[in-house]
Design an enzyme around this catalytic site. Structure first.
Site, PDB file in Angstrom:
ATOM      1  N   HIS A  18      35.017  71.862  27.841  1.00  0.00           N
ATOM      2  CA  HIS A  18      34.956  72.907  26.770  1.00  0.00           C
ATOM      3  C   HIS A  18      35.448  72.681  25.395  1.00  0.00           C
ATOM      4  O   HIS A  18      34.855  72.649  24.362  1.00  0.00           O
ATOM      5  CB  HIS A  18      35.161  74.240  27.312  1.00  0.00           C
ATOM      6  CG  HIS A  18      34.546  74.464  28.492  1.00  0.00           C
ATOM      7  ND1 HIS A  18      34.996  75.184  29.725  1.00  0.00           N
ATOM      8  CD2 HIS A  18      33.240  74.543  28.985  1.00  0.00           C
ATOM      9  CE1 HIS A  18      34.305  75.431  30.726  1.00  0.00           C
ATOM     10  NE2 HIS A  18      33.076  74.922  30.086  1.00  0.00           N
ATOM     11  N   LYS A  42      31.585  94.242  37.701  1.00  0.00           N
ATOM     12  CA  LYS A  42      31.349  92.934  38.573  1.00  0.00           C
ATOM     13  C   LYS A  42      32.419  92.418  39.267  1.00  0.00           C
ATOM     14  O   LYS A  42      32.629  92.006  40.490  1.00  0.00           O
ATOM     15  CB  LYS A  42      30.358  92.007  38.203  1.00  0.00           C
ATOM     16  CG  LYS A  42      28.859  92.411  38.172  1.00  0.00           C
ATOM     17  CD  LYS A  42      27.931  91.272  38.271  1.00  0.00           C
ATOM     18  CE  LYS A  42      26.371  91.725  37.963  1.00  0.00           C
ATOM     19  NZ  LYS A  42      25.594  90.867  37.263  1.00  0.00           N
ATOM     20  N   ARG A  92      25.757  67.740  30.261  1.00  0.00           N
ATOM     21  CA  ARG A  92      26.356  66.822  31.219  1.00  0.00           C
ATOM     22  C   ARG A  92      25.475  65.776  31.910  1.00  0.00           C
ATOM     23  O   ARG A  92      25.500  64.736  31.966  1.00  0.00           O
ATOM     24  CB  ARG A  92      27.500  67.306  32.068  1.00  0.00           C
ATOM     25  CG  ARG A  92      28.764  67.777  31.748  1.00  0.00           C
ATOM     26  CD  ARG A  92      29.558  68.820  32.447  1.00  0.00           C
ATOM     27  NE  ARG A  92      28.412  69.886  32.587  1.00  0.00           N
ATOM     28  CZ  ARG A  92      28.915  71.168  33.590  1.00  0.00           C
ATOM     29  NH1 ARG A  92      30.106  71.205  33.967  1.00  0.00           N
ATOM     30  NH2 ARG A  92      28.160  72.169  33.711  1.00  0.00           N
ATOM     31  N   SER A 130      33.941  73.761  35.804  1.00  0.00           N
ATOM     32  CA  SER A 130      34.788  74.708  36.039  1.00  0.00           C
ATOM     33  C   SER A 130      34.767  75.238  37.540  1.00  0.00           C
ATOM     34  O   SER A 130      35.825  75.521  38.241  1.00  0.00           O
ATOM     35  CB  SER A 130      34.280  75.894  35.354  1.00  0.00           C
ATOM     36  OG  SER A 130      34.409  76.017  33.996  1.00  0.00           O
TER      37      SER A 130
HETATM   38  P1  ADP Z   1      27.633  79.155  31.994  1.00  0.00           P
HETATM   39  O1  ADP Z   1      28.434  79.826  33.040  1.00  0.00           O
HETATM   40  O2  ADP Z   1      27.356  79.796  31.026  1.00  0.00           O
HETATM   41  O3  ADP Z   1      27.131  77.621  32.451  1.00  0.00           O
HETATM   42  P2  ADP Z   1      30.293  77.277  31.519  1.00  0.00           P
HETATM   43  O4  ADP Z   1      31.492  78.050  31.280  1.00  0.00           O
HETATM   44  O5  ADP Z   1      30.427  76.683  32.857  1.00  0.00           O
HETATM   45  O6  ADP Z   1      29.242  78.427  31.263  1.00  0.00           O
HETATM   46  O7  ADP Z   1      29.851  76.291  30.481  1.00  0.00           O
HETATM   47  C1  ADP Z   1      29.747  76.720  29.088  1.00  0.00           C
HETATM   48  C2  ADP Z   1      28.924  75.530  28.413  1.00  0.00           C
HETATM   49  O8  ADP Z   1      29.959  74.423  28.545  1.00  0.00           O
HETATM   50  C3  ADP Z   1      27.752  75.125  28.944  1.00  0.00           C
HETATM   51  O9  ADP Z   1      26.929  74.840  28.015  1.00  0.00           O
HETATM   52  C4  ADP Z   1      28.177  73.840  29.960  1.00  0.00           C
HETATM   53  O10 ADP Z   1      27.004  72.804  29.982  1.00  0.00           O
HETATM   54  C5  ADP Z   1      29.129  73.193  29.067  1.00  0.00           C
HETATM   55  N1  ADP Z   1      30.140  72.459  29.826  1.00  0.00           N
HETATM   56  C6  ADP Z   1      30.855  72.591  30.792  1.00  0.00           C
HETATM   57  N2  ADP Z   1      31.632  71.664  31.217  1.00  0.00           N
HETATM   58  C7  ADP Z   1      31.557  70.704  30.409  1.00  0.00           C
HETATM   59  C8  ADP Z   1      31.873  69.521  30.094  1.00  0.00           C
HETATM   60  N3  ADP Z   1      32.782  68.827  31.049  1.00  0.00           N
HETATM   61  N4  ADP Z   1      31.472  68.576  29.115  1.00  0.00           N
HETATM   62  C9  ADP Z   1      30.689  69.240  28.124  1.00  0.00           C
HETATM   63  N5  ADP Z   1      30.138  70.386  28.249  1.00  0.00           N
HETATM   64  C10 ADP Z   1      30.546  71.206  29.322  1.00  0.00           C
END
Ligand code: ADP
Length: 151
Positions: A18, A42, A92, A130
């Site tokens: 992120h 929630k 990704r 995550s």
């Molecule tokens: P959500 O629950 O909305 O998917 P996340 O917190 O998991 O939210 O991710 C937010 C954004 O960051 C999403 O667009 C996800 O694809 C991107 N993202 C997560 N991990 C990575 C990473 N390692 N590299 C690039 N983008 C990422």
């Protein structure tokens, strides 16, 4: 005109992946709002929301162009409120693409002034998610290398 972008997500937790997306977005936009989608009724997070806000803020304490907000509404509505014309999402793999494709079209339908901009993950961070970090942390593994702050 100021170009404001929102980077929405759960950020449970906020990772190096992120952080990489935000740093690259600062090259494109004037201001980046990290929007943590959170529904207080929630309570289904692993990492506490207040802790995560504090940690993310600490990462950007020297970068006034990054702000952190918690929201509980449609992302397209949030964008209107903050006069943000762009959403940032990271990609990704094809699984991310399939999901993001529909979300992006729906957001455009809900707010026609909203353009989603996709940044392809840096190879170094492609494997960071995550979900996996939560699992490793739950069982006592060391995840510090994947986070831009200490936990
Ligand atoms: P959500 O629950 O909305 O998917 P996340 O917190 O998991 O939210 O991710 C937010 C954004 O960051 C999403 O667009 C996800 O694809 C991107 N993202 C997560 N991990 C990575 C990473 N390692 N590299 C690039 N983008 C990422």
């Amino acid at each position: 005109m100021k170009k404001t972008a929102i980077f929405p997500g759960s950020f449970d937790p906020y990772t190096m992946g992120h952080h990489d997306i935000v740093m690259r977005s600062l090259e494109i936009f004037d201001e980046v709002l990290i929007g943590i989608g959170y529904n207080s009724t929630k309570k289904n997070r692993y990492f506490d929301i207040d802790l995560m806000v504090e940690k993310i803020k600490s990462v950007y304490s020297e970068e006034p162009r990054v702000k952190v907000i918690v929201y509980n509404e449609l992302t397209s509505t949030l964008a209107k409120k903050h006069e943000a014309g762009f959403l940032i999402r990271g990609l990704r793999n094809t699984t991310d693409f399939e999901y993001e494709n529909t979300i992006s079209q729906m957001n455009r339908y809900l707010n026609e002034n909203l353009e989603t901009v996709f940044l392809i993950t840096s190879p170094h961070y492609a494997a960071i998610s995550s979900t996996v970090i939560r699992e490793v942390h739950r069982y006592g593994g060391n995840v510090s290398e994947f986070l831009p702050y200490t936990i």
